[in-house]
Design a protein around this motif. Structure first.
Motif, PDB file in Angstrom:
ATOM      1  N   LEU B 131     -16.067  -2.601  -0.160  1.00  0.00           N
ATOM      2  CA  LEU B 131     -16.624  -1.396  -0.783  1.00  0.00           C
ATOM      3  C   LEU B 131     -17.189  -1.785  -2.143  1.00  0.00           C
ATOM      4  CD1 LEU B 131     -14.253   1.695  -0.266  1.00  0.00           C
ATOM      5  CD2 LEU B 131     -16.421   1.188   0.874  1.00  0.00           C
ATOM      6  N   VAL B 132     -18.373  -1.247  -2.451  1.00  0.00           N
ATOM      7  CA  VAL B 132     -18.965  -1.489  -3.763  1.00  0.00           C
ATOM      8  C   VAL B 132     -19.148  -0.149  -4.450  1.00  0.00           C
ATOM      9  CG1 VAL B 132     -21.368  -1.386  -2.920  1.00  0.00           C
ATOM     10  CG2 VAL B 132     -20.849  -2.667  -4.996  1.00  0.00           C
ATOM     11  N   THR B 133     -18.990  -0.128  -5.767  1.00  0.00           N
ATOM     12  CA  THR B 133     -19.204   1.119  -6.488  1.00  0.00           C
ATOM     13  C   THR B 133     -19.553   0.830  -7.948  1.00  0.00           C
ATOM     14  OG1 THR B 133     -18.353   3.367  -6.811  1.00  0.00           O
ATOM     15  CG2 THR B 133     -16.808   1.554  -7.200  1.00  0.00           C
ATOM     16  N   ALA B 134     -19.749   1.917  -8.696  1.00  0.00           N
ATOM     17  CA  ALA B 134     -20.073   1.811 -10.118  1.00  0.00           C
ATOM     18  C   ALA B 134     -19.018   2.565 -10.901  1.00  0.00           C
ATOM     19  CB  ALA B 134     -21.448   2.425 -10.380  1.00  0.00           C
ATOM     20  N   SER B 135     -18.695   2.078 -12.096  1.00  0.00           N
ATOM     21  CA  SER B 135     -17.667   2.749 -12.888  1.00  0.00           C
ATOM     22  C   SER B 135     -18.020   2.703 -14.376  1.00  0.00           C
ATOM     23  CB  SER B 135     -16.304   2.081 -12.649  1.00  0.00           C
ATOM     24  OG  SER B 135     -15.256   2.853 -13.192  1.00  0.00           O
ATOM     25  N   GLY B 136     -17.666   3.771 -15.081  1.00  0.00           N
ATOM     26  CA  GLY B 136     -17.855   3.815 -16.530  1.00  0.00           C
ATOM     27  C   GLY B 136     -16.588   3.293 -17.190  1.00  0.00           C
ATOM     28  N   ASN B 137     -15.732   4.181 -17.695  1.00  0.00           N
ATOM     29  CA  ASN B 137     -14.475   3.784 -18.341  1.00  0.00           C
ATOM     30  C   ASN B 137     -13.569   2.979 -17.427  1.00  0.00           C
ATOM     31  OD1 ASN B 137     -15.367   5.344 -20.399  1.00  0.00           O
ATOM     32  ND2 ASN B 137     -13.586   6.698 -20.447  1.00  0.00           N
ATOM     33  N   GLY B 138     -13.601   3.292 -16.144  1.00  0.00           N
ATOM     34  CA  GLY B 138     -12.776   2.526 -15.225  1.00  0.00           C
ATOM     35  C   GLY B 138     -11.827   3.334 -14.362  1.00  0.00           C
ATOM     36  N   GLU B 139     -11.642   4.621 -14.641  1.00  0.00           N
ATOM     37  CA  GLU B 139     -10.707   5.407 -13.832  1.00  0.00           C
ATOM     38  C   GLU B 139     -11.113   5.373 -12.359  1.00  0.00           C
ATOM     39  OE1 GLU B 139     -11.871   6.718 -16.708  1.00  0.00           O
ATOM     40  OE2 GLU B 139     -10.127   7.427 -17.873  1.00  0.00           O
ATOM     41  N   TRP B 140     -12.398   5.586 -12.108  1.00  0.00           N
ATOM     42  CA  TRP B 140     -12.871   5.573 -10.717  1.00  0.00           C
ATOM     43  C   TRP B 140     -12.758   4.168 -10.124  1.00  0.00           C
ATOM     44  CZ3 TRP B 140     -13.387   7.361  -6.251  1.00  0.00           C
ATOM     45  CH2 TRP B 140     -14.309   6.852  -5.335  1.00  0.00           C
ATOM     46  N   GLY B 141     -13.076   3.160 -10.913  1.00  0.00           N
ATOM     47  CA  GLY B 141     -12.974   1.789 -10.417  1.00  0.00           C
ATOM     48  C   GLY B 141     -11.534   1.430 -10.079  1.00  0.00           C
ATOM     49  N   VAL B 142     -10.592   1.827 -10.898  1.00  0.00           N
ATOM     50  CA  VAL B 142      -9.181   1.543 -10.637  1.00  0.00           C
ATOM     51  C   VAL B 142      -8.745   2.239  -9.346  1.00  0.00           C
ATOM     52  CG1 VAL B 142      -6.828   1.926 -11.474  1.00  0.00           C
ATOM     53  CG2 VAL B 142      -8.584   1.100 -13.048  1.00  0.00           C
ATOM     54  N   SER B 143      -9.171   3.488  -9.178  1.00  0.00           N
ATOM     55  CA  SER B 143      -8.836   4.218  -7.946  1.00  0.00           C
ATOM     56  C   SER B 143      -9.377   3.487  -6.722  1.00  0.00           C
ATOM     57  CB  SER B 143      -9.421   5.636  -7.997  1.00  0.00           C
ATOM     58  OG  SER B 143      -8.779   6.407  -8.988  1.00  0.00           O
ATOM     59  N   THR B 144     -10.618   3.040  -6.812  1.00  0.00           N
ATOM     60  CA  THR B 144     -11.238   2.347  -5.676  1.00  0.00           C
ATOM     61  C   THR B 144     -10.540   1.016  -5.403  1.00  0.00           C
ATOM     62  OG1 THR B 144     -13.322   3.297  -6.447  1.00  0.00           O
ATOM     63  CG2 THR B 144     -13.464   1.688  -4.687  1.00  0.00           C
ATOM     64  N   ALA B 145     -10.171   0.314  -6.471  1.00  0.00           N
ATOM     65  CA  ALA B 145      -9.507  -0.990  -6.308  1.00  0.00           C
ATOM     66  C   ALA B 145      -8.177  -0.839  -5.575  1.00  0.00           C
ATOM     67  CB  ALA B 145      -9.296  -1.641  -7.675  1.00  0.00           C
ATOM     68  N   ILE B 146      -7.388   0.162  -5.962  1.00  0.00           N
ATOM     69  CA  ILE B 146      -6.093   0.375  -5.285  1.00  0.00           C
ATOM     70  C   ILE B 146      -6.325   0.758  -3.823  1.00  0.00           C
ATOM     71  CG2 ILE B 146      -3.989   1.776  -5.222  1.00  0.00           C
ATOM     72  CD1 ILE B 146      -4.285   2.127  -8.276  1.00  0.00           C
ATOM     73  N   ALA B 147      -7.284   1.667  -3.600  1.00  0.00           N
ATOM     74  CA  ALA B 147      -7.558   2.125  -2.233  1.00  0.00           C
ATOM     75  C   ALA B 147      -7.996   0.960  -1.348  1.00  0.00           C
ATOM     76  CB  ALA B 147      -8.622   3.217  -2.269  1.00  0.00           C
ATOM     77  N   CYS B 148      -8.845   0.086  -1.869  1.00  0.00           N
ATOM     78  CA  CYS B 148      -9.293  -1.079  -1.087  1.00  0.00           C
ATOM     79  C   CYS B 148      -8.111  -1.981  -0.729  1.00  0.00           C
ATOM     80  CB  CYS B 148     -10.353  -1.864  -1.859  1.00  0.00           C
ATOM     81  SG  CYS B 148     -11.969  -1.071  -1.850  1.00  0.00           S
ATOM     82  N   ASN B 149      -7.207  -2.186  -1.678  1.00  0.00           N
ATOM     83  CA  ASN B 149      -6.031  -3.016  -1.393  1.00  0.00           C
ATOM     84  C   ASN B 149      -5.216  -2.442  -0.241  1.00  0.00           C
ATOM     85  OD1 ASN B 149      -6.443  -5.024  -3.300  1.00  0.00           O
ATOM     86  ND2 ASN B 149      -5.293  -3.974  -4.900  1.00  0.00           N
ATOM     87  N   PHE B 150      -5.100  -1.122  -0.194  1.00  0.00           N
ATOM     88  CA  PHE B 150      -4.289  -0.492   0.858  1.00  0.00           C
ATOM     89  C   PHE B 150      -4.864  -0.795   2.245  1.00  0.00           C
ATOM     90  CE2 PHE B 150      -2.034   3.202  -1.580  1.00  0.00           C
ATOM     91  CZ  PHE B 150      -1.458   2.265  -2.413  1.00  0.00           C
ATOM     92  N   PHE B 151      -6.172  -1.051   2.312  1.00  0.00           N
ATOM     93  CA  PHE B 151      -6.799  -1.292   3.618  1.00  0.00           C
ATOM     94  C   PHE B 151      -7.398  -2.696   3.731  1.00  0.00           C
ATOM     95  CE2 PHE B 151      -6.858   3.332   3.134  1.00  0.00           C
ATOM     96  CZ  PHE B 151      -6.185   3.664   4.296  1.00  0.00           C
ATOM     97  N   ASN B 152      -6.938  -3.595   2.868  1.00  0.00           N
ATOM     98  CA  ASN B 152      -7.415  -4.984   2.911  1.00  0.00           C
ATOM     99  C   ASN B 152      -8.932  -5.094   2.895  1.00  0.00           C
ATOM    100  OD1 ASN B 152      -4.881  -6.406   3.005  1.00  0.00           O
ATOM    101  ND2 ASN B 152      -4.607  -5.464   5.013  1.00  0.00           N
ATOM    102  N   LEU B 153      -9.565  -4.281   2.070  1.00  0.00           N
ATOM    103  CA  LEU B 153     -11.004  -4.396   1.856  1.00  0.00           C
ATOM    104  C   LEU B 153     -11.238  -5.088   0.520  1.00  0.00           C
ATOM    105  CD1 LEU B 153     -11.962  -0.705   2.770  1.00  0.00           C
ATOM    106  CD2 LEU B 153     -12.660  -2.728   4.083  1.00  0.00           C
ATOM    107  N   GLN B 154     -12.327  -5.829   0.421  1.00  0.00           N
ATOM    108  CA  GLN B 154     -12.718  -6.330  -0.891  1.00  0.00           C
ATOM    109  C   GLN B 154     -13.266  -5.184  -1.710  1.00  0.00           C
ATOM    110  OE1 GLN B 154     -15.215  -9.535   1.068  1.00  0.00           O
ATOM    111  NE2 GLN B 154     -14.832 -10.447  -0.940  1.00  0.00           N
ATOM    112  N   CYS B 155     -13.222  -5.337  -3.017  1.00  0.00           N
ATOM    113  CA  CYS B 155     -13.697  -4.262  -3.883  1.00  0.00           C
ATOM    114  C   CYS B 155     -14.573  -4.877  -4.981  1.00  0.00           C
ATOM    115  CB  CYS B 155     -12.499  -3.550  -4.509  1.00  0.00           C
ATOM    116  SG  CYS B 155     -12.954  -2.169  -5.555  1.00  0.00           S
ATOM    117  N   LYS B 156     -15.775  -4.350  -5.114  1.00  0.00           N
ATOM    118  CA  LYS B 156     -16.733  -4.896  -6.073  1.00  0.00           C
ATOM    119  C   LYS B 156     -17.200  -3.741  -6.953  1.00  0.00           C
ATOM    120  CE  LYS B 156     -20.349  -8.389  -5.723  1.00  0.00           C
ATOM    121  NZ  LYS B 156     -21.043  -9.249  -4.753  1.00  0.00           N
TER     122      LYS B 156
END
Lengths: 453, 453
Positions: B131-156
């Motif tokens: 999954l790839v996404t864009a983030s400002g401060n990082g709250e959304w990026g942190v959420s995406t990073a944890i979610a990707c880990n739960f499903f063994n997806l890479q996160c960019k």
């Protein structure tokens, strides 16, 4: 998997382990060298806190209704089964963790801060308006600041100067919450001035900050001291952790074979394991995880010692590295304490509990595995417990045994994310307490004649 | 007072507002200028996400069992009655807040991150691994990073360069979680290279980071894009917030008179209010709180516009300040977005909802009052909602009316404690979007011929 309890399952009472102990815990001593009495503690704490500190008969100490209402704002806290971590480790062990990171302060320490603030507020008529305490990284200080706000008490915190300057998030948070934060050593107290006269660049220690806060409580009628760990009443308040965990494990028919928590002064560890003590199985293991930088149980001496560098507070019979011992700097500031709660010390001496030493790099490494599987990022302090959990789970794998491992995730990572950055960048080194330093500190131990006790 | 729900009360379905809307929401347009079709989104999102994005008939979208199990690890989240704040304000209003700060990432944004990661993981057989996404401060990026880990997806994650360099905690946390974090504009994408050629010192913007992430998703078969806000499916996932709040308020027999949330792109606000939309009373008020730095509803134009600076993604009919508008810097980075979800925009145009502008100093001031009474420290973003809540509670006091105010405390303060330090030190200024800048950005709006739609 989250194992919840209903609101009504919040304990009505704290659990006092004293009546159930099969061993005698030596009493605290006052500065006079005799067993500590009610009057010795009176300048430092409110009546109810002193009674709880000295209580050895009552097994259940009822939580007052207004305080229980406040606990019910964030408790029962969740117990999780770490299924993703189990899978990652490919271990047959079942790993459970009690998560205290969802308290208002993000730390288990709020459990006792709110109780101490409540009791202090009951004596407003006698002029108590302020709680004073000492804090390292700031988790304890933040807990105390929030608790004081709930009861309209002022909050004054002596913060170890190096942490005040470097680990600024705790300080920012305390100040945002309206607490007065003073870098220690300060010029406000005699203790602080004395130390600064000797060493103007002194960067402080928890022992020094405690001494300053004790002095302030001793010298002001409107101020009581709030203890973050070590003392009996603190461990009493923390038994909510173990009481809830016991009920939660019962819901999934799991009896813990191994209980694990980090020890600094011992309040999180005690809070977790005490409620499992009485009905423990013959082979239940309780593992206290120490940092290699301050391994009080593993390398300390079992003797009476002061709780603070300036010898202002009571003396406790405990495993200690010596009140003058200054541990090397590590990121888990709360673990840099020279002693361990007397009850925990007794249980260790009687071989009911075990101690295990981990280094901070081992702890960070384990914390990253945990964060990437479970999603919650632990504080550097909680990371030590996770290292021990992973070790035990891997032994289960080797032996193909399906053990139930329960551990305490006591605090979330809010105040020290930079520690992980530094670890990933390779700039965090392991730190070991030096035997020569410990031996030197032993020379400063108080000489207690047994017949006074 | 904490109002809880039991595990079984976790919603089985998300709520899709489309069938209940009394108004038509203009469809999104593809780069070709015609209504967006399934095929246009196919390079960006998984099948289920596209269906949810376009779904207008089904009112209840069932949450798949494995995803619901993950939601149940942290939901239902608590609803609090802010009794200490009410007392502090001496207002007859009853103030309730839905607290999403206890999710694994500390933010409501985890609600949709975990859903998008789940659906992406269902297409691993077709080669989706990232999954790839864009983030400002990082709250959304942190959420995406944890979610990707739960499903063994890479996160960019393409992170706005200024935030990558200054607001480093989000970045540290994403890296600790194993995500690849790239400062944007980067030299990896055509969009990034084009911008850097024009302006080598460009400090980036959310619009640019979105453009880079879109490009990456378009160009790689193994990568899908994850949206943090604005899109229909994101608001759909966030309705868990309002559905639970409705059930919790019912437990205490309270019907909300006023619902308040901060708006950036509108997903938190929509998630809170949608489930209250159909059965709203005639005088129920829904207040969207905007920052003075980017007041899309209050000062934008209602028209089709691109979601990103580089015009890579779909065009939406929405209130917009123009995709080329660059808001002045504020601490609540997630609110610096030029547009607002099409459904929210329609509801605003039809006067179902109101917009209110606050400045960041007003927001911080309100957040400090809240933190010192309620104990939870909100993110700078959530602070805007609190300012509006306090204003409404004070009107209740003047008019002596006991209204029920519900608001969303969407994110905790973890990633930006320094903002409060700076506010208390007096170094944070109010920032207002300049009319001249808005007018200039309006010149870059796409020209859409209505007959194509």
């Amino acid at each position: 998997m989250r194992i919840t309890l209903q609101d009504k399952d919040l304990p009505d009472s704290w659990y006092n382990i004293y009546p159930d102990l099969e061993f005698t815990v030596p009493p605290p001593l006052g500065a006079h060298g005799f067993s500590l009495k009610y009057d010795d503690l009176e300048p430092l704490a409110s009546d109810s806190i002193i009674r709880q500190e000295l209580e050895q008969e009552e097994q259940e100490i009822v939580i007052p209704k207004p305080l229980r209402d406040l606990y019910s704002e964030y408790r029962p806290t969740p117990l999780f089964r770490a299924e993703r971590l189990e899978k990652e480790l490919d271990s047959p062990a079942r790993i459970f963790y009690k998560y205290e990171g969802s308290s208002p302060s993000g730390s288990y320490e709020f459990n006792t801060a709110i109780a101490q603030a409540y009791y202090a507020s009951q004596y407003k008529d006698s002029g108590i308006t302020c709680l004073v305490t000492a804090s390292g990284n700031g988790e304890w200080g933040v807990s105390t600041a929030i608790a004081c706000n709930f009861f309209n008490l002022q909050c004054k915190i002596y913060m170890v100067k190096s942490a005040y300057e470097d680990k600024v998030f705790g300080r920012y948070l305390m100040e945002l919450l309206g607490a007065e934060v003073i870098p220690s050593p300060s010029t406000i107290t005699n203790a602080g001035r004395k130390i600064l006269a000797r060493d103007p660049d002194c960067s402080g220690s928890l022992g020094i900050a405690l001494g300053e806060a004790y002095e302030e409580a001793f010298s002001r009628a409107d101020t009581k001291f709030a203890w973050g760990t070590v003392m009996n009443h603190v461990l009493l308040h923390q038994t909510l952790i173990g009481l809830e965990s016991r009920a939660q494990l019962k819901r999934v028919n799991a009896d813990p074979d191994i209980c694990i928590a980090t020890v600094g002064g011992g309040s999180g560890f005690g809070g977790l394991i005490f409620p499992f003590y009485k009905k423990r199985k013959r082979d239940t293991r309780f593992i206290a995880v120490e940092t290699a930088a301050a391994p009080s149980l593993s390398k300390g001496r079992y003797t009476w010692d002061y709780t603070d560098t300036e010898k202002m507070g009571p003396m406790l019979k405990m495993y200690t590295l010596g009140h003058s011992f200054v541990p090397p700097g590590i990121r888990a500031g709360g673990m840099r304490y020279h002693g361990i709660s007397p009850v925990i010390s007794t249980l260790f001496r009687e071989q009911v509990i075990e101690a295990k030493i981990c280094t901070q790099r081992q702890a960070f490494d384990a914390a990253i595995t945990f964060s990437r599987t479970e999603g919650y990022v632990p504080s550097p302090e909680s990371a030590y417990a996770i290292k021990a959990v992973i070790d035990e789970a891997m032994i289960c794998k080797q032996e193909n045994k399906r053990k139930n491992i329960l551990f305490l995730l006591s605090t979330n990572s809010n105040l020290d994310i930079t520690a992980f950055r530094d670890f990933l960048a390779g700039s965090i080194e392991d730190q070991h307490a030096q035997d020569s330093q410990i031996n030197k500190a032993m020379e400063d131990l108080p000489q207690i004649s047994q017949d006074k006790v």
